[in-house]
Scaffold this motif. Structure first.
Motif, PDB file in Angstrom:
ATOM      1  N   PRO A 109       0.797  -1.230   0.000  1.00 35.15           N
ATOM      2  CA  PRO A 109       0.000   0.000   0.000  1.00 35.15           C
ATOM      3  C   PRO A 109       0.833   1.284   0.000  1.00 35.15           C
ATOM      4  O   PRO A 109       0.406   2.288  -0.557  1.00 35.15           O
ATOM      5  CB  PRO A 109      -0.834  -0.117   1.280  1.00 35.15           C
ATOM      6  CG  PRO A 109      -0.239  -1.230   2.063  1.00 35.15           C
ATOM      7  CD  PRO A 109       0.458  -2.122   1.110  1.00 35.15           C
ATOM      8  N   ASN A 152      -4.013   4.249  -6.006  1.00 33.28           N
ATOM      9  CA  ASN A 152      -5.019   5.143  -5.435  1.00 33.28           C
ATOM     10  C   ASN A 152      -4.975   6.537  -6.028  1.00 33.28           C
ATOM     11  O   ASN A 152      -5.936   7.270  -5.982  1.00 33.28           O
ATOM     12  CB  ASN A 152      -4.844   5.222  -3.915  1.00 33.28           C
ATOM     13  CG  ASN A 152      -5.258   3.923  -3.253  1.00 33.28           C
ATOM     14  OD1 ASN A 152      -6.108   3.209  -3.776  1.00 33.28           O
ATOM     15  ND2 ASN A 152      -4.628   3.606  -2.133  1.00 33.28           N
ATOM     16  N   TYR A 212      -6.549  -3.672  -4.373  1.00 30.03           N
ATOM     17  CA  TYR A 212      -7.071  -2.300  -4.331  1.00 30.03           C
ATOM     18  C   TYR A 212      -8.389  -2.170  -5.085  1.00 30.03           C
ATOM     19  O   TYR A 212      -8.779  -1.082  -5.473  1.00 30.03           O
ATOM     20  CB  TYR A 212      -6.033  -1.329  -4.875  1.00 30.03           C
ATOM     21  CG  TYR A 212      -4.705  -1.460  -4.161  1.00 30.03           C
ATOM     22  CD1 TYR A 212      -4.602  -1.136  -2.807  1.00 30.03           C
ATOM     23  CD2 TYR A 212      -3.595  -1.966  -4.812  1.00 30.03           C
ATOM     24  CE1 TYR A 212      -3.413  -1.304  -2.126  1.00 30.03           C
ATOM     25  CE2 TYR A 212      -2.387  -2.125  -4.146  1.00 30.03           C
ATOM     26  CZ  TYR A 212      -2.307  -1.800  -2.798  1.00 30.03           C
ATOM     27  OH  TYR A 212      -1.135  -1.971  -2.121  1.00 30.03           O
ATOM     28  N   GLY A 250       0.347   0.696  -3.960  1.00 30.82           N
ATOM     29  CA  GLY A 250      -1.010   1.093  -3.612  1.00 30.82           C
ATOM     30  C   GLY A 250      -1.208   2.591  -3.748  1.00 30.82           C
ATOM     31  O   GLY A 250      -2.269   3.062  -4.174  1.00 30.82           O
ATOM     32  N   ARG A 289      -1.242  -0.729   9.841  1.00 24.86           N
ATOM     33  CA  ARG A 289      -2.437  -0.121   9.245  1.00 24.86           C
ATOM     34  C   ARG A 289      -2.888   1.079  10.073  1.00 24.86           C
ATOM     35  O   ARG A 289      -3.932   1.644   9.815  1.00 24.86           O
ATOM     36  CB  ARG A 289      -3.575  -1.141   9.178  1.00 24.86           C
ATOM     37  CG  ARG A 289      -3.319  -2.243   8.173  1.00 24.86           C
ATOM     38  CD  ARG A 289      -4.594  -3.061   7.938  1.00 24.86           C
ATOM     39  NE  ARG A 289      -4.255  -4.359   7.342  1.00 24.86           N
ATOM     40  CZ  ARG A 289      -4.462  -5.529   7.919  1.00 24.86           C
ATOM     41  NH1 ARG A 289      -5.054  -5.575   9.107  1.00 24.86           N
ATOM     42  NH2 ARG A 289      -4.121  -6.647   7.337  1.00 24.86           N
TER      43      ARG A 289
END
Lengths: 268, 425, 308
Positions: free
Chosen positions: B103, B111, B142, B107, B226
């Motif tokens: 991410p 995004n 994603y 990611g 996270r």
């Protein structure tokens, strides 16, 4: 004598760093890792230079740098000179204000403009193009050059252009045939200084040129260093080769550097 | 007279502008009449055999697709990351790019609209059945079909067998306590137990990541990265930082802070340091540095969880590409059984294509060990610079570097990082 | 690329051709265009972006956040104050250390010494090299295993010198980089001082000598005061150059270890391009701009008034 000894020692100190680099660039790997920084190579080894040339894309980068410099420097100087001419010889109501505004640009740290410049180059499709450097370089080179040339142009006696005007000469003719030739020493000094500054510029190039094939020399130096960190010999050879052009320019046109400094400092 | 001069000036100006714009066309554009050029950005290929195999794969594609040229551009890890961050989403973006999938990096690109959703091509070429679940989940994590699997790697502790033997270590550590005991034994035998370069921080980070996994366990580790759990409140964070501080004071090479990774690795190669945390790509690095891979062994960091430390990487198609069909065709070729067999044989690493068997004969003993590690691992915890956002990563680096050099106390590290996370949201 | 020279003496004369603005415009337009497009506009844009939150990706939304980026910088960003402090230290050191060296060298090399031209070249050459190349050279010199301290340790038998973390120790890294800066900067200022010394009327010094003033007194009472205009130029140039130090830091430490050699110009770049926080990055840039302006603008007014 005391002065001379002092200066000699200081000069020795000043040569030393460059000396280390030269020595290292001539050592093979075993010598570099096995002997002291001060010791000379057992046999001068030019292999580092070959290796650096083969892997680093130095020639391509030098070509890019040369292209940028050869367009930017004369073009920028012409733009600056004509602006200085307008401000110094034609003059108009707010020419003083315009001059001050342009001079103000000399203090703008280029980092202030980096992110927006990136967006501009992006919008105009000039990213990764050495030519995308030229326009911002001209912009950021203007303040200093306009200022210096303004000073020069102001010193040229007014009678010169008055008599020319009597002969019916236009401003353009005045600029190209009378003022510019008279300012040749200043122009030459600025040309050389600007060439070196353009060749060495790093910040804007870092942002505008992402692709290796468009890199200018400073980016290639940094790229080589970060990619081959343990190849001490080739790194030092690469660094040395990268500074050769400016060294040559300096040695050939030394007096202009001094004159350029004079222009900035003494007449101030 | 005046008019003529004026024309002259504007003529000169126009000529100058023309030169600029002509040259711009010359070096800018991606395609011309003679065909399509696809730009492809990837990491520098340091291994000769793999490089040759890749060139062969490229050549085959260009032979099969006349008029399409692949222009490859390679950079070092940090250079590649930074170039992608700057170029993606812009006209300067490559058509295809390789990237880590986590991410914090891949990611982030996805995004921010830097990746083209390849759903239609997955259907057209039937790609989904070509890859295993781990690879596919990194593609679909994603929400769309972003990229095509390129590889996955694990990271573990490589050690110098001789130095271990000299220190009287007979078994590779199975628990964290045994690892500490081994480090002590190495230190007692006069060797630096572990080496990392510290100039760019993401190597030393591997030690901290593993200590976090060890002290916090899988679930808490995931919650922390996270940012669902608090780095200030979980007591395991302080323990991990405190262990990390101990490692850097007692077992780490003294000049880690001034050495970069390649420089520090030289100490491993020359037998001055005993261990390092490196990836499954490392046997090739050993070979490239003229080090005998058989002198080294590898084991998973004994975190107490069964997870593998590692990452997945993909090849992505840029959202701004003008040639998505050709790009897809290239990716299809790149991941085909033929191409992957060629590449896998050259590199000795496992292919993402499930039909390609691992050629263990060409590989080193280390590669075989990696095979066992991959088999025996359950799940993955990724490098934290791939889990955290860019800004968080920068701060994570600052804190870990400062803890290692003793400028921040272990107890303050977690709270400092948490307050950074809080101010970001 | 640029620097500020002193204002020039100007005596205004009435000019004849009118309207003069129209005559001047063709000459002025290219410069104004380039200046507005590539200096003024980016600067304004930078100020605007400092009030927004933006990831920098094309198409990503720019959200207006008012002063939030500044608040974050001033109250929460641990690195910002380090960078700020380092920039201040850097400017202060640049004003204090290289200048006396340059002046001493200039005074020495103003004399007729054998090999004078060569000496001048030796000191001046580092100044024409790219800072990034200089950074590379010094990185090698500072290499903890094979660099200069190791060499000295071997040569002098001093174990204390061994393995000094020139660029890895947070306490000394900034100063180690600064040494490279001094090496590079001294020559340029030396040439400026040399130029200034040429302008010192020899009669003054001779007269002082006749009055029985010693060498030191002559320097203090005659040479130094005559150098004041040069000094002002050197100070301003040094200030402008040192507050935006970037290349050397990028090339030698990248702001590390643990951001301890971070400076404003680099932190602005990294916030924008590495962290993808263009709002904060531009806020740092604006701080840098304000700092520079706060010093230079009064100087410009001062010289303009004095010249009038």
């Amino acid at each position: 004598m005391l002065w001379w000894v002092g200066i000699f020692i200081a000069a020795l100190l000043w040569v030393l760093p460059l000396g280390f680099v030269v020595i290292t660039s001539l050592k093979d790997e075993a010598d570099i890792l096995g002997t002291s920084l001060f010791s000379l190579p057992s046999v001068p080894d030019w292999g580092n230079y070959l290796e650096a040339l083969e892997t680093g894309g130095l020639m391509r980068s030098a070509g890019n740098s040369l292209l940028v410099s050869m367009i930017k420097v004369p073009l920028g100087l012409l733009v600056s000179a004509s602006a200085a001419f307008a401000l110094a010889r034609i003059r108009f109501q707010y020419s003083g204000v315009v001059l001050a505004v342009i001079a103000f640009g000399a203090m703008v740290p280029v980092q202030v403009a980096l992110a927006p410049l990136f967006q501009i180059m992006l919008a105009t499709d000039l990213l990764n193009n050495p030519l995308g450097l030229i326009l911002p370089y001209i912009g950021f080179g203007l303040p200093y050059q306009v200022f210096i040339l303004y000073g020069f142009f102001r010193q040229i006696p007014a009678e010169l252009d008055e008599s020319a005007v009597m002969d019916g000469a236009s401003n353009a003719r005045l600029f190209f045939q009378i003022i510019l030739p008279l300012a040749r020493p200043a122009l030459a000094a600025l040309f050389i200084l600007d060439f070196v500054a353009t060749w060495n510029e790093f910040g804007i190039a870092l942002v505008v040129l992402q692709q290796q094939e468009s890199w200018t020399v400073p980016l290639a130096v940094q790229g080589f260093q970060s990619q081959f960190t343990t190849s001490y010999g080739p790194i030092n050879a690469f660094t040395l080769m990268s500074i050769v052009p400016v060294l040559i320019v300096y040695l050939m046109f030394q007096r202009y550097f001094i004159r350029g400094a004079f222009a900035g400092a003494v007449k101030g | 007279m005046r008019a003529r001069r004026k024309t002259l000036i504007s003529g000169a100006a126009a000529a100058a502008l023309l030169t600029v714009s002509l040259a711009a066309c010359g070096s800018g554009g991606g395609s011309d009449d003679s065909g399509t050029t696809l730009t492809y950005w990837r990491l520098s290929e340091t291994n000769e055999a793999t490089g040759a195999a890749f060139a062969e794969v490229l050549e085959q594609f260009e032979a099969d697709n006349p008029g399409v040229t692949i222009q490859v551009e390679e950079r070092s890890t940090d250079g590649h990351k930074e170039a992608l961050r700057t170029a993606l989403g812009t006209s300067g973006a490559p058509d295809i790019y390789w990237s880590w999938a986590g991410p914090g990096i891949g990611g982030d690109f996805v995004n921010n609209g830097g990746s083209l959703d390849l759903a239609e091509y997955y259907e057209e070429y039937g790609w989904a059945s070509r890859f295993n679940d781990v690879s596919m989940s990194s593609i679909t994590q994603y929400g769309g079909y972003d990229g095509i699997p390129s590889g996955y790697s694990g990271a573990g502790i490589y050690y110098n067998k001789q130095l271990f033997a000299d220190a009287g270590i007979t078994e590779t550590p199975e628990t964290y306590e045994e690892l500490l005991a081994a480090a002590d034994a190495l230190k007692a035998s006069g060797t630096d137990a572990i080496e990392f370069g510290g100039t760019v921080n993401w190597h030393l980070m591997r030690l901290l990541d593993n200590l976090l996994e060890t002290e916090c366990g899988a679930d808490t580790f995931d919650a922390l990265v996270r940012t669902e759990a608090s780095w200030a409140d979980e007591s395991c964070v302080e323990t991990a930082f405190s262990e990390f501080s101990t490692w850097s004071q007692d077992y780490l090479i003294a000049d880690w802070a001034s050495l970069d990774d390649a420089q520090a690795n030289q100490l491993l190669f020359s037998g001055q340091a005993a261990m390092v945390i490196e990836g499954s790509w490392f046997p090739q690095v050993l070979v490239n540095n003229n080090v005998d891979p058989d002198d080294f062994g590898v084991f998973r960091f004994p975190t107490g969880t069964d997870r593998l430390y590692g990452d997945t990487s993909n090849n992505y198609v840029s959202a701004t590409t003008e040639h998505p069909d050709e790009a897809a065709a290239f990716l299809d070729h790149l991941t085909s059984t033929d191409s992957q067999t060629t590449l896998s044989q050259a590199s000795g690493s496992r292919s993402v294509n499930v039909e390609v068997p691992l050629d263990t004969e060409g590989g080193t003993a280390l590669d075989a060990t990696w095979g066992e590690i991959f088999e025996s691992s359950e799940g993955l915890y990724a490098f934290n610079d791939q889990n955290l956002t860019l800004a968080q990563t920068t701060e994570y680096f600052r804190i870990l570097n400062a803890v290692a050099s003793g400028d921040i106390a272990a107890a303050d590290a977690g709270p400092q990082f948490q307050s950074f996370i809080d101010q970001q949201s | 690329m640029s620097s500020v020279p002193a204002m020039h003496t100007v005596q205004t004369r009435p000019r004849r051709r009118a309207p003069r603005l129209r005559a001047a415009l063709p000459f002025l337009a290219p410069a104004l265009l380039a200046y507005v497009a590539f200096v003024v506009f980016p600067m304004a844009e930078s100020i605007r972006l400092s009030f927004f939150e933006w990831s920098g990706f094309v198409g990503a939304e720019q959200t207006f956040v008012g002063l939030a980026n500044y608040v974050r910088l001033f109250t929460q960003d641990a690195v910002f104050w380090t960078a700020f402090g380092n920039s201040v230290i850097w400017v202060a050191l640049s004003l204090v250390i290289p200048m006396p060296i340059s002046l001493t060298l200039a005074v020495a090399l103003d004399r007729r010494l054998p090999g004078r031209a060569l000496f001048r070249t030796v000191f001046y050459v580092p100044g024409v090299l790219a800072a990034i190349a200089v950074a590379n050279m010094w990185r090698w010199i500072y290499n903890p295993r094979y660099g200069v301290s190791e060499g000295l340790a071997q040569a002098l038998g001093l174990e204390r010198l061994q393995g000094i973390q020139w660029l890895g120790n947070a306490d000394i890294a900034l100063f180690a980089v600064f040494v490279a800066f001094v090496w590079q900067a001294v020559g340029t200022n030396m040439v400026l001082f040399l130029a200034g010394l040429q302008a010192v009327p020899p009669e003054l010094s001779e007269a002082a000598e006749l009055d029985g003033a010693g060498a030191w007194q002559r320097f203090w009472n005659v040479t130094l005061p005559s150098l004041r205009p040069t000094m002002v130029v050197v100070v301003v140039l040094t200030f402008i150059g040192s507050i935006k130090v970037f290349d050397l830091i990028v090339g030698m430490t990248g702001g590390g270890p643990a951001q301890q050699t971070q400076v404003l110009a680099l932190w602005s770049y990294q916030q924008s391009f590495t962290n993808h926080q263009y709002g904060v990055g531009n806020a740092v840039a604006v701080v840098l701009l304000v700092l520079t302006a706060a010093v230079v603008v009064p100087y410009m007014f001062w010289t303009a008034r004095r010249e009038r």
